[in-house]
Design an enzyme around this catalytic site. Structure first.
Site, PDB file in Angstrom:
ATOM      1  N   GLN A 217      67.004 -42.635  12.136  1.00  0.00           N
ATOM      2  CA  GLN A 217      67.919 -42.830  11.018  1.00  0.00           C
ATOM      3  C   GLN A 217      67.667 -41.825   9.894  1.00  0.00           C
ATOM      4  O   GLN A 217      66.575 -41.270   9.766  1.00  0.00           O
ATOM      5  CB  GLN A 217      67.813 -44.255  10.489  1.00  0.00           C
ATOM      6  CG  GLN A 217      68.422 -45.297  11.405  1.00  0.00           C
ATOM      7  CD  GLN A 217      69.945 -45.323  11.356  1.00  0.00           C
ATOM      8  OE1 GLN A 217      70.579 -44.479  10.724  1.00  0.00           O
ATOM      9  NE2 GLN A 217      70.533 -46.285  12.044  1.00  0.00           N
ATOM     10  N   GLU A 264      67.834 -47.530  26.607  1.00  0.00           N
ATOM     11  CA  GLU A 264      68.077 -46.260  25.906  1.00  0.00           C
ATOM     12  C   GLU A 264      68.220 -45.136  26.924  1.00  0.00           C
ATOM     13  O   GLU A 264      67.454 -45.061  27.883  1.00  0.00           O
ATOM     14  CB  GLU A 264      66.922 -45.963  24.944  1.00  0.00           C
ATOM     15  CG  GLU A 264      66.904 -44.575  24.348  1.00  0.00           C
ATOM     16  CD  GLU A 264      68.154 -44.242  23.549  1.00  0.00           C
ATOM     17  OE1 GLU A 264      68.652 -43.107  23.707  1.00  0.00           O
ATOM     18  OE2 GLU A 264      68.628 -45.107  22.772  1.00  0.00           O
ATOM     19  N   ASP A 310      73.061 -51.005  18.540  1.00  0.00           N
ATOM     20  CA  ASP A 310      73.165 -49.965  17.506  1.00  0.00           C
ATOM     21  C   ASP A 310      73.725 -48.707  18.166  1.00  0.00           C
ATOM     22  O   ASP A 310      73.018 -47.717  18.353  1.00  0.00           O
ATOM     23  CB  ASP A 310      71.777 -49.717  16.899  1.00  0.00           C
ATOM     24  CG  ASP A 310      71.814 -48.720  15.744  1.00  0.00           C
ATOM     25  OD1 ASP A 310      72.917 -48.334  15.317  1.00  0.00           O
ATOM     26  OD2 ASP A 310      70.732 -48.305  15.293  1.00  0.00           O
ATOM     27  N   CYS A 337      77.541 -47.294  12.401  1.00  0.00           N
ATOM     28  CA  CYS A 337      77.727 -46.254  11.382  1.00  0.00           C
ATOM     29  C   CYS A 337      79.201 -45.881  11.232  1.00  0.00           C
ATOM     30  O   CYS A 337      79.525 -44.910  10.560  1.00  0.00           O
ATOM     31  CB  CYS A 337      76.893 -45.012  11.717  1.00  0.00           C
ATOM     32  SG  CYS A 337      77.297 -44.261  13.310  1.00  0.00           S
TER      33      CYS A 337
END
Length: 380
Positions: A217, A264, A310, A337
């Site tokens: 981030q 991931e 996320d 985001c």
């Protein structure tokens, strides 16, 4: 053409109307009276830029950065910080109402950044070796705006930007990913003395290791509050962390749940996530190296109480949303985001039997229209 800017839309453009057409105006402030030049037309929508500010908005200020307007990095420097936060709150509400079709959306609290400037710990610098320019793309083009001093970079990155600018750039290097940590700066790709170093950062009580090849981030000052809101007091037997990166949420999830599975795709991030769990002494979490949609297609049925996702700016793939709904977790925490893709995915989850429990924005990106949003959902 003279216009009055009504409000700021998701995406950062000012909204106005003229002659039965909708006009999107770049770098505007709500309440501005402006003269604009139309740059292109798309059906009933005009895209315009400001030629003259006839009457400035009460929330308009003089942008402090000399590159503002040409550099494509920031698009909110013309607004007071309070107006930036208000615009971002309204952007989230607009998307939730218009795209997710939520009724009576409450005012969204957007937590301000402790640092409005010099906050950015990660960046991508564009390079034009022929023109000997280093910086960011100019607004609406692929020309590189030659930036000597970037007002949103943390000081250690600004110092490295100056070093890169004074170094011979190798042929073929078009862009450079950079990220800062508590123990230096990492670059990808590496060249000259600019190496892909392993870094570390403490967030709350967790230590994270990462480098420029793995996503982390952008604004460290808000990561603690972001984590606290996204997880809350959730606990139980099992949790799933999707698009888990280097384990920002995986580590605290492993302290609140008996078993955690993280998924991931980036192999560098997977390596760091496993290392971060090991260093923390957390043996109840496992990191799967796979794309999230791919993993769902091959994942066996399981019982999961809590899902955190996320995803990147494009949002979650349809197969991921379907996979989450098939699992039927009691609670979902969606970190995003991009309010528009968040709202798109929320609509599917709401139709699938979930309801929003709490929503909050986090201003990880001052001086830009971008905003981080967390939505907590429970079964209806």
């Amino acid at each position: 053409m003279e216009l009055e800017i009504e409000r700021i839309l998701p995406g950062g453009m000012g909204l106005a109307h003229a002659g039965g057409k909708t006009v999107f105006v770049a770098l505007a402030a709500p309440g501005d009276r402006v003269r604009v030049e139309v740059e292109r037309e798309q059906g009933n929508i005009l895209f315009a830029s400001i030629v003259e500010i006839i009457t400035p908005s009460p929330v308009r200020i003089e942008p402090p950065c000399p590159y503002f307007g040409r550099c494509g990095g920031c698009d909110f420097q013309q607004l007071t910080y309070e107006a930036q936060l208000a615009a971002k709150s309204e952007m989230i509400r607009d998307c939730l109402h218009r795209i997710a079709r939520l009724e009576n959306v409450p005012e969204i609290v957007v937590m301000p950044s402790p640092n409005e400037w010099r906050y950015r710990m990660r960046a991508m610098w564009q390079i034009d070796r022929d023109e000997r320019t280093v910086g960011y793309y100019e607004r609406g083009s692929r020309r590189v705006c030659d930036v000597v001093d970037c007002a949103v970079l943390r000081p250690e990155l600004q110092a490295k930007l100056e070093d890169v600018r004074s170094t011979e750039i190798p042929p073929g290097l078009k862009h450079l990913d950079v990220v800062a940590g508590e123990d230096g700066v990492s670059f990808a790709p590496a060249f000259a003395e600019f190496q892909t170093n392993e870094l570390s950062l403490k967030v709350r009580d967790e230590i994270y290791r990462y480098n420029a090849e793995a996503f982390f981030q952008i604004n460290p000052s808000l990561l603690g509050p972001l984590m606290e809101f996204a997880l809350g007091d959730a606990s139980g037997a099992s949790a799933l962390d999707l698009y888990s990166g280097v384990g920002l949420f995986t580590l605290p999830l492993a302290r609140q749940f008996q078993n955690v599975m993280a998924v991931e795709a980036n192999p560098v991030a997977v390596r760091f996530a496993r290392r971060n769990l090991q260093d923390a002494g957390l043996t109840n979490a496992r990191v799967i190296a796979a794309g999230v949609a791919e993993w769902f297609r091959g994942a066996p049925a399981r019982e999961v109480q809590f899902v955190l996702l996320d995803p990147p700016r494009a949002g979650a793939e349809s197969a991921v949303i379907k996979g989450i709904m098939d699992l039927r977790p009691a609670e979902i925490s969606y970190v995003s985001c991009d309010p528009a893709t968040l709202a798109r995915d929320l609509r599917k989850l709401i139709v699938g039997g979930y309801r929003t429990r709490s929503i909050r924005g986090f201003d990880l990106f001052p001086q830009t229209h971008h905003v981080e949003t967390v939505v907590r959902l429970t079964q209806s």
